[in-house]
Design a protein around this motif. Structure first.
Motif, PDB file in Angstrom:
ATOM      1  N   LEU A   1     -36.683 -44.986 -53.414  1.00 34.44           N
ATOM      2  CA  LEU A   1     -36.097 -46.129 -54.146  1.00 34.44           C
ATOM      3  C   LEU A   1     -35.666 -46.038 -55.457  1.00 34.44           C
ATOM      4  O   LEU A   1     -34.606 -46.312 -55.564  1.00 34.44           O
ATOM      5  CB  LEU A   1     -36.905 -47.345 -54.146  1.00 34.44           C
ATOM      6  CG  LEU A   1     -37.220 -48.041 -52.493  1.00 34.44           C
ATOM      7  CD1 LEU A   1     -38.422 -49.097 -52.540  1.00 34.44           C
ATOM      8  CD2 LEU A   1     -36.061 -48.466 -51.882  1.00 34.44           C
ATOM      9  N   ALA A   2     -36.493 -45.312 -56.415  1.00 33.88           N
ATOM     10  CA  ALA A   2     -36.084 -45.293 -57.679  1.00 33.88           C
ATOM     11  C   ALA A   2     -34.829 -44.196 -57.863  1.00 33.88           C
ATOM     12  O   ALA A   2     -34.173 -44.712 -58.727  1.00 33.88           O
ATOM     13  CB  ALA A   2     -37.314 -44.747 -58.456  1.00 33.88           C
ATOM     14  N   TRP A   3     -34.675 -43.169 -57.036  1.00 37.01           N
ATOM     15  CA  TRP A   3     -33.492 -42.330 -57.052  1.00 37.01           C
ATOM     16  C   TRP A   3     -32.236 -43.003 -56.607  1.00 37.01           C
ATOM     17  O   TRP A   3     -31.536 -42.980 -57.328  1.00 37.01           O
ATOM     18  CB  TRP A   3     -34.014 -41.080 -56.126  1.00 37.01           C
ATOM     19  CG  TRP A   3     -32.452 -40.201 -55.762  1.00 37.01           C
ATOM     20  CD1 TRP A   3     -32.255 -39.315 -56.840  1.00 37.01           C
ATOM     21  CD2 TRP A   3     -31.671 -40.175 -54.683  1.00 37.01           C
ATOM     22  NE1 TRP A   3     -30.972 -38.657 -56.228  1.00 37.01           N
ATOM     23  CE2 TRP A   3     -30.988 -39.350 -55.221  1.00 37.01           C
ATOM     24  CE3 TRP A   3     -31.840 -40.817 -53.489  1.00 37.01           C
ATOM     25  CZ2 TRP A   3     -29.796 -39.118 -54.331  1.00 37.01           C
ATOM     26  CZ3 TRP A   3     -30.728 -40.818 -52.724  1.00 37.01           C
ATOM     27  CH2 TRP A   3     -29.740 -39.579 -53.014  1.00 37.01           C
ATOM     28  N   VAL A   4     -32.620 -44.069 -55.517  1.00 31.30           N
ATOM     29  CA  VAL A   4     -31.415 -44.844 -54.849  1.00 31.30           C
ATOM     30  C   VAL A   4     -30.685 -45.961 -56.095  1.00 31.30           C
ATOM     31  O   VAL A   4     -29.655 -46.031 -56.290  1.00 31.30           O
ATOM     32  CB  VAL A   4     -31.631 -45.640 -53.978  1.00 31.30           C
ATOM     33  CG1 VAL A   4     -30.455 -46.586 -53.560  1.00 31.30           C
ATOM     34  CG2 VAL A   4     -31.865 -44.518 -52.648  1.00 31.30           C
ATOM     35  N   ALA A   5     -31.812 -46.426 -56.935  1.00 33.94           N
ATOM     36  CA  ALA A   5     -31.444 -47.279 -57.743  1.00 33.94           C
ATOM     37  C   ALA A   5     -30.797 -46.692 -59.199  1.00 33.94           C
ATOM     38  O   ALA A   5     -29.962 -47.062 -59.671  1.00 33.94           O
ATOM     39  CB  ALA A   5     -32.707 -48.027 -58.355  1.00 33.94           C
ATOM     40  N   TYR A   6     -31.401 -45.528 -59.421  1.00 30.66           N
ATOM     41  CA  TYR A   6     -30.827 -44.661 -60.401  1.00 30.66           C
ATOM     42  C   TYR A   6     -29.516 -44.231 -60.113  1.00 30.66           C
ATOM     43  O   TYR A   6     -28.493 -44.379 -61.019  1.00 30.66           O
ATOM     44  CB  TYR A   6     -31.490 -43.646 -60.751  1.00 30.66           C
ATOM     45  CG  TYR A   6     -31.089 -42.447 -61.808  1.00 30.66           C
ATOM     46  CD1 TYR A   6     -31.280 -42.597 -63.187  1.00 30.66           C
ATOM     47  CD2 TYR A   6     -30.288 -41.441 -61.372  1.00 30.66           C
ATOM     48  CE1 TYR A   6     -30.407 -42.017 -64.011  1.00 30.66           C
ATOM     49  CE2 TYR A   6     -29.629 -40.503 -62.004  1.00 30.66           C
ATOM     50  CZ  TYR A   6     -29.873 -40.784 -63.734  1.00 30.66           C
ATOM     51  OH  TYR A   6     -29.061 -39.975 -64.397  1.00 30.66           O
ATOM     52  N   GLU A   7     -29.136 -43.902 -59.067  1.00 29.97           N
ATOM     53  CA  GLU A   7     -27.822 -43.384 -58.645  1.00 29.97           C
ATOM     54  C   GLU A   7     -26.936 -44.606 -58.703  1.00 29.97           C
ATOM     55  O   GLU A   7     -25.665 -44.184 -59.048  1.00 29.97           O
ATOM     56  CB  GLU A   7     -27.714 -42.754 -57.078  1.00 29.97           C
ATOM     57  CG  GLU A   7     -28.414 -41.251 -56.900  1.00 29.97           C
ATOM     58  CD  GLU A   7     -27.490 -40.354 -57.891  1.00 29.97           C
ATOM     59  OE1 GLU A   7     -26.381 -40.488 -58.035  1.00 29.97           O
ATOM     60  OE2 GLU A   7     -28.290 -39.532 -58.355  1.00 29.97           O
ATOM     61  N   ILE A   8     -27.242 -45.676 -58.201  1.00 34.75           N
ATOM     62  CA  ILE A   8     -26.434 -46.922 -58.359  1.00 34.75           C
ATOM     63  C   ILE A   8     -25.984 -47.372 -59.482  1.00 34.75           C
ATOM     64  O   ILE A   8     -24.579 -47.678 -59.939  1.00 34.75           O
ATOM     65  CB  ILE A   8     -26.942 -48.178 -57.458  1.00 34.75           C
ATOM     66  CG1 ILE A   8     -27.035 -47.718 -55.957  1.00 34.75           C
ATOM     67  CG2 ILE A   8     -26.204 -49.435 -57.755  1.00 34.75           C
ATOM     68  CD1 ILE A   8     -27.844 -48.981 -55.182  1.00 34.75           C
ATOM     69  N   VAL A   9     -26.974 -47.302 -60.379  1.00 32.15           N
ATOM     70  CA  VAL A   9     -26.809 -47.863 -61.859  1.00 32.15           C
ATOM     71  C   VAL A   9     -25.819 -46.836 -62.593  1.00 32.15           C
ATOM     72  O   VAL A   9     -24.909 -47.252 -63.288  1.00 32.15           O
ATOM     73  CB  VAL A   9     -28.078 -47.811 -62.824  1.00 32.15           C
ATOM     74  CG1 VAL A   9     -27.691 -48.173 -64.267  1.00 32.15           C
ATOM     75  CG2 VAL A   9     -28.794 -49.191 -62.219  1.00 32.15           C
ATOM     76  N   ALA A  10     -26.070 -45.479 -62.316  1.00 34.78           N
ATOM     77  CA  ALA A  10     -25.476 -44.404 -62.969  1.00 34.78           C
ATOM     78  C   ALA A  10     -23.777 -44.536 -62.574  1.00 34.78           C
ATOM     79  O   ALA A  10     -22.944 -44.181 -63.363  1.00 34.78           O
ATOM     80  CB  ALA A  10     -25.953 -42.864 -62.658  1.00 34.78           C
ATOM     81  N   ASN A  11     -23.820 -44.667 -61.006  1.00 37.56           N
ATOM     82  CA  ASN A  11     -22.417 -44.859 -60.385  1.00 37.56           C
ATOM     83  C   ASN A  11     -21.720 -45.867 -61.083  1.00 37.56           C
ATOM     84  O   ASN A  11     -20.326 -45.806 -61.361  1.00 37.56           O
ATOM     85  CB  ASN A  11     -22.632 -44.788 -58.974  1.00 37.56           C
ATOM     86  CG  ASN A  11     -21.124 -44.724 -58.354  1.00 37.56           C
ATOM     87  OD1 ASN A  11     -20.339 -43.785 -58.520  1.00 37.56           O
ATOM     88  ND2 ASN A  11     -20.879 -45.674 -57.651  1.00 37.56           N
ATOM     89  N   ALA A  12     -22.099 -47.026 -61.261  1.00 38.92           N
ATOM     90  CA  ALA A  12     -21.712 -48.303 -61.917  1.00 38.92           C
ATOM     91  C   ALA A  12     -21.252 -48.047 -62.996  1.00 38.92           C
ATOM     92  O   ALA A  12     -20.100 -48.635 -63.657  1.00 38.92           O
ATOM     93  CB  ALA A  12     -22.407 -49.428 -61.508  1.00 38.92           C
TER      94      ALA A  12
END
Length: 401
Positions: A39-50
């Protein structure tokens, strides 16, 4: 030599394993850690991509845009607003418009739904069939289609202001909306409101006293004349002493439009009618099911106590039916509030239209605006659920559940 049993070992490791991993033990703990890491990795990827996309498109992030000037007008505002105000003001205007249509829609949908349910349960064949036809037609048509029908096929087909439908030269209905007299407060307004508040409080106290007397001592007390005196007589007395609380500014037709009075825009009328009639069809079925869930013997028990049919329904049947009605009724209130976002289809300036629509188009800060809008609807739903939960708890407590 002592014969007392020895204390069991503390088993700290076993307690820690159960606390962290439950019945699955260390395996369950390992699964939880892996799941949290994913979950933390998915959240990090979403924030970084945005963040990367925003930098690529040179779009500023943050909530500083709320202090910028909006630069556009809103057709309906319950608070003072001009185009030179900030986006924060636009947000408040949209939020109040959403609250307005939601509250009015819930009130009308509840009234219409209860009336329809009584029609469906009526022994009168015609009333029962009319209620059934209404429910089957309205609840099986898409809400957006009904909204467009009321706005484009009914309200837009009304005559122009010069040929408007006139009611006592005070209320005018045209394709510009509904124009009604505007109330203006006078010197007697404050005493009048105080008398109304005292009347409502006194009526509630009398009602509580009468219910306690009925259920504890079996004594039926008629409080109707006293309630009427508090709710009607007391405000009338203040009007005689302090004067009228309100005067009304009547609308006048000047040129091609009306001057004075208050105008209810047709978008609001269409949205309220569509939401109320659509949700009422579902509420009618909920209320009907709730009333039918109460055993018929309850009516016979009320009659054996000497209560009239109306008193039996009000004091015995409906309180028990409300225990069944309240949970699904809450869902319908939440659906109505969220369905109000369809207002954007006809241009009603609700939160979605003016904030998640026009403001987003001008600023381009989609993430912040969508997050704020979703948060508002989430809070509205949670507050509605909390209020209805408290109401359901009071019903269960009064029934001794």
């Amino acid at each position: 030599m002592t014969t007392e049993p020895r204390n069991p070992p503390p088993q700290y490791v076993l307690r820690l394993k159960r606390a962290l991993g439950g019945k699955a033990g260390w395996t369950g703990l390992a699964v939880q850690i892996v799941f949290a890491a994913v979950l933390a990795w998915v959240a990090y990827e979403i924030v970084a991509n945005a963040r990367t996309n925003l930098e690529t498109q040179r779009i500023a992030s943050g909530f500083g845009f709320l202090r910028n000037t909006a630069g556009f007008d809103v057709s309906q505002n319950l608070i003072s607003y001009t185009g030179s105000d900030t986006y924060t003001r636009v947000f408040l205007v949209g939020l109040l418009n959403t609250l307005l249509v939601s509250v009015i829609g819930i009130v009308f949908a509840t009234i219409i739904g209860f009336v329809l349910a009584l029609c469906r349960l009526s022994p009168n064949w015609l009333l029962s069939r009319l209620g059934e036809i209404y429910v089957e037609i309205v609840r099986n048509l898409p809400l957006l289609f009904q909204l467009l029908f009321w706005y484009l096929a009914v309200l837009a087909a009304l005559p122009a202001p010069r040929q408007s439908i006139n009611l006592f030269n005070a209320v005018f209905l045209s394709n510009r909306g509904l124009v009604i007299p505007r109330p203006i407060g006078q010197a007697g307004l404050d005493p009048f409101l105080a008398a109304v508040a005292v009347g409502i409080l006194g009526s509630l106290l009398l009602r509580g006293y009468a219910r306690r007397a009925l259920f504890q001592r079996g004594q039926a007390i008629r409080i109707g004349p006293y309630v009427l005196g508090l709710l009607v007589g007391l405000p009338l007395l203040t009007m005689l002493i302090f004067g009228l609380p309100l005067t009304f500014e009547l609308p006048q037709l000047r040129g091609f439009n009306f001057a004075g009075g208050s105008r209810v825009i047709p978008e609001l009328v269409a949205l309220v009618v569509a939401l109320s009639t659509y949700t009422a069809a579902f509420i009618a079925e909920i209320v009907r099911a709730g009333i039918q869930s109460v055993h018929k013997g309850q009516m016979e028990a009320g009659s054996s106590l000497g209560l009239s049919r109306g008193a039996t329904s009000r004091l015995i049947v409906m309180p028990q039916a409300m225990r069944v009605i309240v949970p699904p009724l809450t869902n319908q209130y939440l659906n109505l509030t969220k369905n109000s976002s369809l207002a954007v289809a006809i241009g009603y300036p609700d939160l979605v239209s003016v904030f998640a629509g026009t403001t987003l188009s001008q600023t381009g800060q989609a993430i912040e605006i969508i997050a704020i809008t979703m948060g508002v609807y989430l809070v509205l739903s949670l507050v509605t659920s909390a209020i209805m939960s408290v109401y359901g708890w009071r019903i269960n407590r009064s029934l001794g559940a």
